[in-house]
Design an enzyme around this catalytic site. Structure first.
Site, PDB file in Angstrom:
ATOM      1  N   CYS A 235       0.314   3.764   2.853  1.00 61.24           N
ATOM      2  CA  CYS A 235       0.531   3.217   4.359  1.00 61.24           C
ATOM      3  C   CYS A 235       2.302   3.394   4.359  1.00 61.24           C
ATOM      4  O   CYS A 235       2.758   3.830   5.220  1.00 61.24           O
ATOM      5  CB  CYS A 235       0.362   1.545   4.187  1.00 61.24           C
ATOM      6  SG  CYS A 235      -1.249   1.069   4.131  1.00 61.24           S
TER       7      CYS A 235
ATOM      8  N   CYS B  52       0.826  -1.109   0.157  1.00 64.43           N
ATOM      9  CA  CYS B  52      -0.169   0.161  -0.049  1.00 64.43           C
ATOM     10  C   CYS B  52       0.939   1.320  -0.086  1.00 64.43           C
ATOM     11  O   CYS B  52       1.398   1.504   0.881  1.00 64.43           O
ATOM     12  CB  CYS B  52      -0.985  -0.007   1.213  1.00 64.43           C
ATOM     13  SG  CYS B  52      -1.814   1.502   1.758  1.00 64.43           S
TER      14      CYS B  52
END
Length: 127
Positions: free
Chosen positions: A36, A33
């Protein structure tokens, strides 16, 4: 004060931590991600600045490695940040969960949790 982010490898690890630490900030993330990855260093900085052993701990939960925790907490977007007090999910600044890499919201919520934890620690130190 200050401490490293703790990585949760199983539901049992999180359960144990929630029973021993008054306030917990949890980052549900995935290795693949990009948002993230972008917010991870800032989250680690918050942990270094605000963690107080037994009062406030910052954890990371990899949703691909511990899917049971992601499912249990209704994680649909990464990253998602969830806040706990005395083992139960709580609202911070009006939200039960922050979805996405919203640095301003995360910092405000973490600062509030840090202030609450510091007050609890000071009260305990006076006893």
């Amino acid at each position: 004060m200050g401490g490293a982010v703790q990585h949760m490898g199983s539901p049992g690890e999180l359960t144990k931590l929630l029973s021993s630490t008054q306030y917990v900030v949890a980052d549900f993330y995935a290795d693949w991600c990009p948002p993230c990855k972008a917010i991870a260093p800032k989250y680690a900085e918050l942990a270094e600045q605000l963690s107080i052993p037994e009062y406030l701990t910052f954890v990371k939960v990899n949703v691909d490695k511990v899917p049971a925790l992601a499912q249990e907490h209704g994680i649909n977007a990464m990253p998602s940040f969830i806040f706990f007090k005395d083992g139960k999910r709580v609202k911070v600044n009006g939200s039960l969960k922050i979805e996405g890499a919203d640095w301003a919201k995360l910092k405000a919520a973490a600062d509030k949790m840090g202030g609450l934890a510091e007050t609890k620690k000071e009260a305990a130190d006076l006893k």
